[in-house]
Design an enzyme around this catalytic site. Structure first.
Site, PDB file in Angstrom:
ATOM      1  CE  LYS A 181      -1.725   2.788   2.963  1.00 15.63           C
ATOM      2  NZ  LYS A 181      -1.611   4.166   2.338  1.00 15.63           N
ATOM      3  N   GLY A 233       7.627   4.856   7.756  1.00 13.65           N
ATOM      4  CA  GLY A 233       6.762   5.984   7.881  1.00 13.65           C
ATOM      5  C   GLY A 233       7.000   6.532   9.338  1.00 13.65           C
ATOM      6  CB  SER A 234       5.176   8.978  11.060  1.00 13.76           C
ATOM      7  OG  SER A 234       3.968   8.476  11.154  1.00 13.76           O
ATOM      8  CB  THR A 235       7.805   7.374  15.470  1.00 15.45           C
ATOM      9  OG1 THR A 235       9.132   7.339  14.967  1.00 15.45           O
ATOM     10  CG2 THR A 235       8.001   6.706  16.815  1.00 15.45           C
ATOM     11  N   GLY A 238       4.031   3.716  13.142  1.00 17.51           N
ATOM     12  CA  GLY A 238       4.740   2.669  13.525  1.00 17.51           C
ATOM     13  C   GLY A 238       4.148   2.068  14.906  1.00 17.51           C
ATOM     14  CD  GLU A 255      13.845   0.108   8.355  1.00 16.81           C
ATOM     15  OE1 GLU A 255      14.455   1.108   8.854  1.00 16.81           O
ATOM     16  OE2 GLU A 255      14.370  -0.940   8.389  1.00 16.81           O
ATOM     17  CB  CYS A 289      14.208   8.335   7.663  1.00 22.13           C
ATOM     18  SG  CYS A 289      14.761   7.509   6.415  1.00 22.13           S
ATOM     19  CD  GLU A 388      11.565  12.131  10.884  1.00 23.73           C
ATOM     20  OE1 GLU A 388      10.254  11.872  11.083  1.00 23.73           O
ATOM     21  OE2 GLU A 388      12.281  11.605  10.475  1.00 23.73           O
TER      22      GLU A 388
HETATM   23  P1  NAD Z   1       2.903   8.278   7.968  1.00 26.00           P
HETATM   24  O1  NAD Z   1       3.090   7.238   9.164  1.00 26.00           O
HETATM   25  O2  NAD Z   1       1.646   9.108   8.272  1.00 26.00           O
HETATM   26  O3  NAD Z   1       2.405   7.466   6.700  1.00 26.00           O
HETATM   27  C1  NAD Z   1       3.124   6.355   6.213  1.00 26.00           C
HETATM   28  C2  NAD Z   1       2.244   5.363   5.328  1.00 26.00           C
HETATM   29  O4  NAD Z   1       1.321   4.631   6.354  1.00 26.00           O
HETATM   30  C3  NAD Z   1       1.109   6.105   4.441  1.00 26.00           C
HETATM   31  O5  NAD Z   1       1.042   4.922   3.215  1.00 26.00           O
HETATM   32  C4  NAD Z   1      -0.285   5.979   5.103  1.00 26.00           C
HETATM   33  O6  NAD Z   1      -1.340   5.953   4.424  1.00 26.00           O
HETATM   34  C5  NAD Z   1       0.041   4.655   6.135  1.00 26.00           C
HETATM   35  N1  NAD Z   1      -0.877   4.721   7.120  1.00 26.00           N
HETATM   36  C6  NAD Z   1      -1.437   5.731   7.910  1.00 26.00           C
HETATM   37  N2  NAD Z   1      -1.768   5.595   9.227  1.00 26.00           N
HETATM   38  C7  NAD Z   1      -2.064   4.209   9.020  1.00 26.00           C
HETATM   39  C8  NAD Z   1      -2.748   3.065   9.704  1.00 26.00           C
HETATM   40  N3  NAD Z   1      -3.359   3.191  10.966  1.00 26.00           N
HETATM   41  N4  NAD Z   1      -2.622   1.932   9.590  1.00 26.00           N
HETATM   42  C9  NAD Z   1      -2.069   1.614   8.430  1.00 26.00           C
HETATM   43  N5  NAD Z   1      -1.209   2.418   7.503  1.00 26.00           N
HETATM   44  C10 NAD Z   1      -1.295   3.857   7.806  1.00 26.00           C
HETATM   45  O7  NAD Z   1       4.115   8.973   7.443  1.00 26.00           O
HETATM   46  P2  NAD Z   1       4.137  10.000   6.484  1.00 26.00           P
HETATM   47  O8  NAD Z   1       3.987  11.314   6.836  1.00 26.00           O
HETATM   48  O9  NAD Z   1       3.640   9.621   5.095  1.00 26.00           O
HETATM   49  O10 NAD Z   1       6.071   9.767   6.023  1.00 26.00           O
HETATM   50  C11 NAD Z   1       6.996  10.545   6.701  1.00 26.00           C
HETATM   51  C12 NAD Z   1       7.405   9.576   7.917  1.00 26.00           C
HETATM   52  O11 NAD Z   1       8.174   8.642   7.486  1.00 26.00           O
HETATM   53  C13 NAD Z   1       8.495  10.492   8.485  1.00 26.00           C
HETATM   54  O12 NAD Z   1       8.647  10.578   9.962  1.00 26.00           O
HETATM   55  C14 NAD Z   1      10.079   9.689   8.128  1.00 26.00           C
HETATM   56  O13 NAD Z   1      10.984   9.745   9.002  1.00 26.00           O
HETATM   57  C15 NAD Z   1       9.461   8.318   8.121  1.00 26.00           C
HETATM   58  N6  NAD Z   1      10.220   7.629   7.202  1.00 26.00           N
HETATM   59  C16 NAD Z   1      11.275   6.774   7.693  1.00 26.00           C
HETATM   60  C17 NAD Z   1      12.067   6.108   6.867  1.00 26.00           C
HETATM   61  C18 NAD Z   1      13.100   4.946   7.375  1.00 26.00           C
HETATM   62  O14 NAD Z   1      13.636   4.081   6.733  1.00 26.00           O
HETATM   63  N7  NAD Z   1      13.292   4.891   8.622  1.00 26.00           N
HETATM   64  C19 NAD Z   1      11.988   6.153   5.630  1.00 26.00           C
HETATM   65  C20 NAD Z   1      11.248   7.389   4.899  1.00 26.00           C
HETATM   66  C21 NAD Z   1      10.126   7.829   5.945  1.00 26.00           C
END
Ligand code: NAD
Length: 482
Positions: A181, A233-235, A238, A255, A289, A388
């Protein structure tokens, strides 16, 4: 380079190996962050589509059709995907620049990586030893590696293609079925990736690629038929995913975010540091990140570094990401610009000083741009030093001795990356042993997808890439022969 992109199936989603109309009426509007104009509207996966994709993934996994396909044939199909990605190099780069505003040269260079990842896992699949004899006192035993099962892969918008491939390639190499997704704001590269997967002719149900909103993600992570969730994605998200997986002891890999430190040691000149540091601190307009957003310098050189950093950051060319001269594009989405501006205001309120930047560039009247922004007078307890920001915002923090520099670097909820600026390899080793982060580099941010990548503390759980990335999609089994 044109500001348009032709997709073969813009209205469809790639469900269970077929282009299918989504069940809901929802659409995903893709906004070019440089012009604020809609450049595409594509079909959005609903929770019902997700359930269907998972059912099909489970059927395909239970039938063993993919895991029992002979290794050379599985490897061949991975290489077909690699070649299809290569054939779409320019289109993929255009998709990234359109949907997330990364400068053309960055998109073009980063798009060279994904085919190499598929090829690398194809080679590893052919070379890997998955069955091993173990000696025991009373008889014989063997260890084997099985695919973990149905995998849910969820990726964010900041490096969507690379992050998708880093999950998809090893999961397929392991013999898993995958429902991927992508984030709702970046579905274009995902469509092209689905075209590449389609060309490989994998068995029905083995791969679904379903761009959709958070509800689709929630449906995916809570589906009891999903054996493993791999998330970037975001902490905060996660954390929610870890909770959902804990309810059924599903495997989970995370991650997450970072607040990575660059530690400048005294043997390195200010000029050389700045040339190497600024690209690592502001890459992808800071939406990376691993960006080095906390710069630690000996107090005696603090002011000189701030002055040189500010001059170098002021010289970054902001503009149209399709212009080959542009070094930094806009932020990828409007809400991300709002967030970055809010953090700049927080930093000011906390008593930090904006040395350069802090606003929107005067010469650009549209697009989600923020100037490269440098703060000094920063204390590591401030929110701008701890949270962050995910934008082009850099904090400089002074230290009095090396021990204190390490303590400041480690005084963070995150632990993804650290970089030591020095010419002394012994010093890098000395600090690397003490730094609580998953990666330590000298004078840069380096990420090699054939090596394990991941974070300590709230930066994540598990590792992606390399052999470890493959193992994370496998379960170990012991077979006793008495
Ligand atoms: P986000 O966590 O809001 O979204 C990431 C993904 O998760 C999207 O596809 C979103 O639709 C999905 N999502 C959101 N809520 C969900 C839920 N309840 N259940 C399942 N899926 C859900 O993050 P963002 O704002 O899209 O991305 C930015 C963040 O990603 C930053 O904090 C960045 O540091 C982190 N990031 C980390 C790495 C790494 O490798 N450590 C790499 C890239 C980005």
């Amino acid at each position: 380079m044109k500001r348009t992109l032709e997709l073969a199936n813009p209205d469809a989603i790639y469900l269970a190996g077929r282009w299918t109309s989504p069940t809901g009426s929802g659409r995903l509007s893709v906004i070019d962050p440089a012009t604020e104009q809609e450049v595409a509207s594509v079909g959005s996966a609903s929770a019902q589509d997700v359930a269907q994709a998972v059912a099909s993934a489970k059927d395909s996994f239970d039938s063993r059709i993919w895991q029992d396909t002979p290794v050379p044939e599985r490897a061949r199909k991975l290489r077909v995907i690699a070649n299809e990605l290569r054939a779409r190099h320019e289109q993929l780069a255009a998709a990234l620049t359109l949907e997330m505003g990364s400068p053309w040269s960055v998109s073009f260079n980063s798009t060279a990586g994904p085919p190499r990842v598929f090829d690398w896992y194809a080679d590893l699949l052919e070379a890997d030893v998955t069955v091993e004899k173990r000696e025991r006192a009373n008889g014989e035993a063997w260890t084997t590696l099985d695919p973990v099962g149905v995998v849910a892969a969820i990726v964010p918008w900041n490096a969507p293609l690379n992050l998708s491939v880093l999950k998809l390639a090893p999961a397929l190499a392991a013999g898993c079925s995958v429902v991927l997704k992508p984030a709702p704001s970046t579905p274009l590269d995902a469509h092209l990736l689905a075209e590449c997967v389609d060309a490989a002719g994998l068995p029905e149900g083995v791969v679904s690629i379903l761009p959709g909103g958070n509800e689709a993600g929630e449906a995916l992570i809570t589906d009891p038929r999903v054996d493993k969730v791999t998330f970037t994605g975001s902490t905060a998200t996660g954390c929610r995913i870890a909770h959902a997986c804990a309810d059924r002891i599903a495997r989970v890999a995370l991650e997450l975010g970072g607040k990575s430190a660059a530690i400048l040691l005294d043997d390195m000149s200010i000029e050389e540091t700045v040339e190497r540091l600024v690209p690592s601190a502001t890459m992808q307009a800071g939406q990376a990140c691993s960006a080095l957003t906390r710069v630690l310098v000996h107090r005696s050189r603090h002011d000189a570094l701030v002055e040189a950093l500010a001059a170098r950051m002021r010289a970054i060319r902001l503009g149209d990401p399709f212009d080959p001269e542009t070094q930094m594009g806009p932020l990828a989405i409007e809400r991300q610009r709002d967030r970055v501006e809010e953090y700049i205001a927080i930093g000011r309120r906390e008593g930090a000083r904006v040395v350069t930047g802090g606003g929107r560039p005067a010469h650009l009247d549209r697009g989600f741009y923020v100037e490269p922004t440098l703060f000094d007078h920063v204390d590591n307890s401030m929110r701008i030093a701890r949270e962050e920001i995910f934008g082009p915002v850099v904090c400089v923090i002074p230290y009095d001795n090396e021990e204190q520099a390490v303590a400041i670097a480690n005084d963070s909820e995150y632990g993804l990356y650290a970089s030591v600026f020095t010419h002394d390899d012994d010093a890098v080793w000395r600090l690397a042993r003490k730094l609580r982060s998953g990666n330590v580099a000298r004078n840069a941010v380096l990420v090699d997808r054939t090596l394990p990548y991941g974070g300590y503390k709230q930066s994540g759980l598990g590792r992606e890439g390399g052999l470890e990335g493959l193992r994370s999609f496998q379960e170990q089994k012991v077979v006793y022969l008495s």
